[in-house]
Design a protein around this motif. Structure first.
Motif, PDB file in Angstrom:
ATOM      1  N   GLN A 103       0.841  -1.206   0.000  1.00  0.00           N
ATOM      2  CA  GLN A 103       0.000   0.000   0.000  1.00  0.00           C
ATOM      3  C   GLN A 103       0.874   1.254   0.000  1.00  0.00           C
ATOM      4  OE1 GLN A 103      -3.330   0.098  -0.059  1.00  0.00           O
ATOM      5  NE2 GLN A 103      -3.598   2.275   0.219  1.00  0.00           N
ATOM      6  N   LYS A 114      -1.887  -3.616   2.230  1.00  0.00           N
ATOM      7  CA  LYS A 114      -3.340  -3.614   2.369  1.00  0.00           C
ATOM      8  C   LYS A 114      -3.796  -5.049   2.572  1.00  0.00           C
ATOM      9  CE  LYS A 114      -7.521  -1.726   0.385  1.00  0.00           C
ATOM     10  NZ  LYS A 114      -8.008  -1.223   1.637  1.00  0.00           N
ATOM     11  N   GLY A 116      -7.357  -6.889   3.225  1.00  0.00           N
ATOM     12  CA  GLY A 116      -8.807  -6.706   3.297  1.00  0.00           C
ATOM     13  C   GLY A 116      -9.136  -5.231   3.238  1.00  0.00           C
ATOM     14  N   ASP A 117      -9.829  -4.751   4.265  1.00  0.00           N
ATOM     15  CA  ASP A 117     -10.143  -3.323   4.304  1.00  0.00           C
ATOM     16  C   ASP A 117      -9.236  -2.583   5.285  1.00  0.00           C
ATOM     17  OD1 ASP A 117     -11.130  -4.355   6.619  1.00  0.00           O
ATOM     18  OD2 ASP A 117     -13.095  -3.385   6.492  1.00  0.00           O
ATOM     19  N   GLY A 118      -8.165  -3.224   5.734  1.00  0.00           N
ATOM     20  CA  GLY A 118      -7.244  -2.605   6.681  1.00  0.00           C
ATOM     21  C   GLY A 118      -5.839  -2.509   6.131  1.00  0.00           C
ATOM     22  N   VAL A 119      -4.984  -1.842   6.901  1.00  0.00           N
ATOM     23  CA  VAL A 119      -3.590  -1.655   6.510  1.00  0.00           C
ATOM     24  C   VAL A 119      -2.718  -2.128   7.668  1.00  0.00           C
ATOM     25  CG1 VAL A 119      -1.850   0.033   5.841  1.00  0.00           C
ATOM     26  CG2 VAL A 119      -4.200   0.306   5.054  1.00  0.00           C
TER      27      VAL A 119
END
Length: 148
Positions: A103, A114, A116-119
């Motif tokens: 990311q 990255k 899923g929807d997190g970092v």
């Protein structure tokens, strides 16, 4: 003090056991539970044999405390089972071996991927954003990666 020790009754031991068990309720983590049980045991012993000297009562208390603690320790060790979900409550351990997209560029060994929807923060060889990396290990909230 000596006269009090020489006149210990079963009520004194039961009272001590009750106080220790009450204190255990407030979060002693099991330490006072078995000492309280030992005090209650000496109280019962003193009720059955009221002529016991205070020295024998204290030695009995010490021996019972050690025996009850050892019993519980051995029982806890024998009951331990392997979990059918070993990664439970170890967030991130399921990511090991998977491949993700960088990311934020990994510069000087640090960057973000990255998931899923997190970092997640990562450490590994330098790589520009968009490269694919594989997770090799986890150290707390930081993932170790290698470029694929």
């Amino acid at each position: 003090m000596w006269t009090y020790l020489q006149d210990l009754s079963f009520w004194d031991w039961l009272g001590l056991g009750t106080v220790l068990l009450i204190l255990e309720v407030f979060g002693a983590g099991g330490y006072l539970l078995w000492i309280g049980v030992a005090a209650a045991g000496v109280g019962i012993l003193t009720y059955i044999l009221p002529a016991l000297s205070w020295e024998i009562q204290f030695v009995s208390f010490a021996v019972l405390s050690v025996l009850t603690a050892l019993y519980w320790w051995r029982r806890q060790r024998s009951v331990q089972r392997k979990s059918d979900q070993p990664g439970l409550n170890m967030r991130g351990s399921e990511l090991i071996g998977q491949t993700f997209v960088v990311q934020e560029s990994i510069i000087n060994g640090r960057g973000k991927i990255k998931v899923g929807d997190g970092v997640w923060m990562v450490v590994g060889p330098d790589a520009p954003a968009g490269d694919r990396v594989r997770v090799t290990a986890q150290d707390g909230t930081i993932l170790h990666v290698v470029v694929v």
